[in-house]
Write an enzyme that holds these catalytic residues in place. Structure first.
Site, PDB file in Angstrom:
ATOM      1  N   CYS A   1     -24.842 -21.069 -23.919  1.00 25.72           N
ATOM      2  CA  CYS A   1     -26.304 -21.186 -23.994  1.00 25.72           C
ATOM      3  C   CYS A   1     -26.998 -19.871 -23.681  1.00 25.72           C
ATOM      4  O   CYS A   1     -27.713 -19.747 -22.670  1.00 25.72           O
ATOM      5  CB  CYS A   1     -26.758 -22.274 -23.041  1.00 25.72           C
TER       6      CYS A   1
ATOM      7  N   PRO B   1      -4.514   6.197 -18.553  1.00 27.47           N
ATOM      8  CA  PRO B   1      -4.989   5.525 -19.758  1.00 27.47           C
ATOM      9  C   PRO B   1      -4.980   4.005 -19.598  1.00 27.47           C
ATOM     10  O   PRO B   1      -4.153   3.453 -18.865  1.00 27.47           O
ATOM     11  CB  PRO B   1      -3.952   5.943 -20.803  1.00 27.47           C
TER      12      PRO B   1
END
Ligand code: PLP
Length: 417
Positions: free
Chosen positions: A346, A274
């Site tokens: 950007c 996990p």
């Protein structure tokens, strides 16, 4: 279940106010709750305590060595996927006998180092890898343990980018290939093929994909048994889902209740890998609002965290709950306008959340929830942004577990010629 809760209007991590941590360490800032991490680990351990099971936390999910140290000291093993992760495992003193190693592209050096560290087993993903590992083991005069990664061709019912157990995925080998390799293993005399490995995907909220995969593996294991080959291990991978939005994932107990009857029949040692389940809800990304910008058609909350800090929304359109660190009095007003919470990078794909009803002003704080998994470990320096700091909270104390990068760090490895 996690320990990020509002006391009145203020968000706390365990006993410490998130706003206080933001003032102390700056933003963007990853904040982890130790109690939440251990709670999840212990729940899983308890749920599988009636069988011979080893939990190997998946390092890639959050690889801060403080977190790896915390889990290994509590008895967890580690699931690694690179030489770098083997290095981290060694740094925290994880014994080789608790390390499993998957990856479709292990290099000679990575294989050699892991054989020399005598890891518990390699999860081998292809025939060329098996051949190469056999050659390296012969050179080293060692006989490493190997599990073949079985691709059970089941639909994990999750996002296609994090589905790994379908035949079109690059991972593992199909049933016929696995059978042939195990029955005709004379070419691999330097490898001890002891088990099967599966990992069918991530953020899996239902038990049925696991049940289908385990049934497919059981068919294969029982077939081999009839041929006189008794495997010793079955690794059922990771993949347990958590709550990001309105998901209703299975608890560790409910998951175990579904799969244990199948696993008990096999009488093998079981491994689980996990990651998200243990650390996902144990972390938040705290960030400060730089500007609130309204155009004719849209409102943007521009914050100082971005896709370089948390890539999941941009990469898979993943949803993360975003809340103010201190709720303001007018937060419940119906007049709140939906806004996109975006970073300064950007790219139009640089967002943390879209169309959110959240009322925050310039210089106030926001918390992006469930940012403990696949968050910092996927972060980058894109747009020459130093990576964020990481803090661990333990009750009423906070510890810096990764310093904020500086501008100097951005050029540390670069050379002008
Ligand atoms: N095991 C393997 C082989 C993986 O590739 C991954 C994740 O990609 C994991 C375990 C951990 O998965 P999760 O975080 O969904 O538990």
């Amino acid at each position: 279940m996690h320990y990020f809760k509002y006391k009145g209007k203020t968000l706390f991590c365990e006993n410490i106010s998130v706003a206080k941590l933001m003032d102390k360490y700056g933003t963007p800032l990853f904040i982890y709750s130790q109690k939440t991490i251990l709670d999840h680990f212990n729940k899983l351990k308890k749920a599988f305590s009636s069988i011979d099971a080893l939990i190997c936390y998946s390092v890639k999910v959050n690889s801060n060595i403080c977190i790896l140290n915390l889990l290994t000291k509590k008895g967890s093993g580690l699931d690694i996927v690179s030489g770098g992760e083997l290095f981290l495992a060694k740094q925290v003193g994880c014994p080789g006998k608790k390390i499993v190693y998957a990856s479709v592209g292990k290099t000679d050096k990575e294989i050699k180092d892991a054989i020399n560290y005598e890891i518990l087993m390699f999860n081998v993903e292809s025939i060329p890898e098996l051949k190469r590992m056999n050659r390296i083991a012969r050179q080293l005069k060692k006989k490493p343990k190997v599990a073949l990664r079985f691709n059970p061709n089941v639909d994990a019912k999750t996002h296609k980018y994090i589905t790994t157990g379908k035949k079109e995925n690059k991972f593992g080998m199909d049933e016929e290939t696995v059978k042939k390799l195990i029955l005709n293993n004379q070419d691999y005399s330097y490898l001890d093929i002891v088990g099967l490995h599966m990992h069918i995907g991530s953020q899996i909220t239902q038990s049925s994909p696991y049940i289908n995969a385990i049934k497919n593996a059981a068919r294969l294991i029982n077939f081999l048994k009839k041929q006189g080959i008794a495997l010793k291990y079955l690794n059922i991978g990771g993949g347990l889902g958590i709550i990001y939005d309105k998901e209703k994932p299975q608890t560790a107990k409910a998951f175990a209740k579904k799969v244990l009857p199948l696993l008990k029949k096999l009488k093998l040692k079981i491994i689980l890998e996990p990651g998200r389940f243990i650390v996902g809800n144990a972390g938040i990304l705290a960030s400060k609002v730089t500007y609130v910008k309204e155009t004719r058609t849209k409102k943007f909350i521009i914050v100082d965290a971005a896709m370089n800090d948390l890539l999941r929304p941009s990469l898979y359109g993943a949803y993360h709950n975003i809340m103010p660190v201190v709720k303001s009095a007018n937060n419940k007003q119906k007049s709140i306008k939906k806004a996109d919470v975006v970073g300064p990078i950007c790219e139009s794909g640089d967002f943390l959340g879209k169309d959110r009803l959240i009322n925050v002003e310039e210089s106030e704080g926001i918390a992006v929830f469930a940012a403990g998994a696949y968050a910092f470990s996927m972060s980058s320096n894109y747009n020459s942004r130093p990576r964020a700091a990481e803090v661990l909270v333990r009750g009423s104390r906070d510890y810096l577990i990764r310093k904020r990068e500086t501008y100097k760090d951005l050029i540390n490895k670069e050379i002008i010629v």
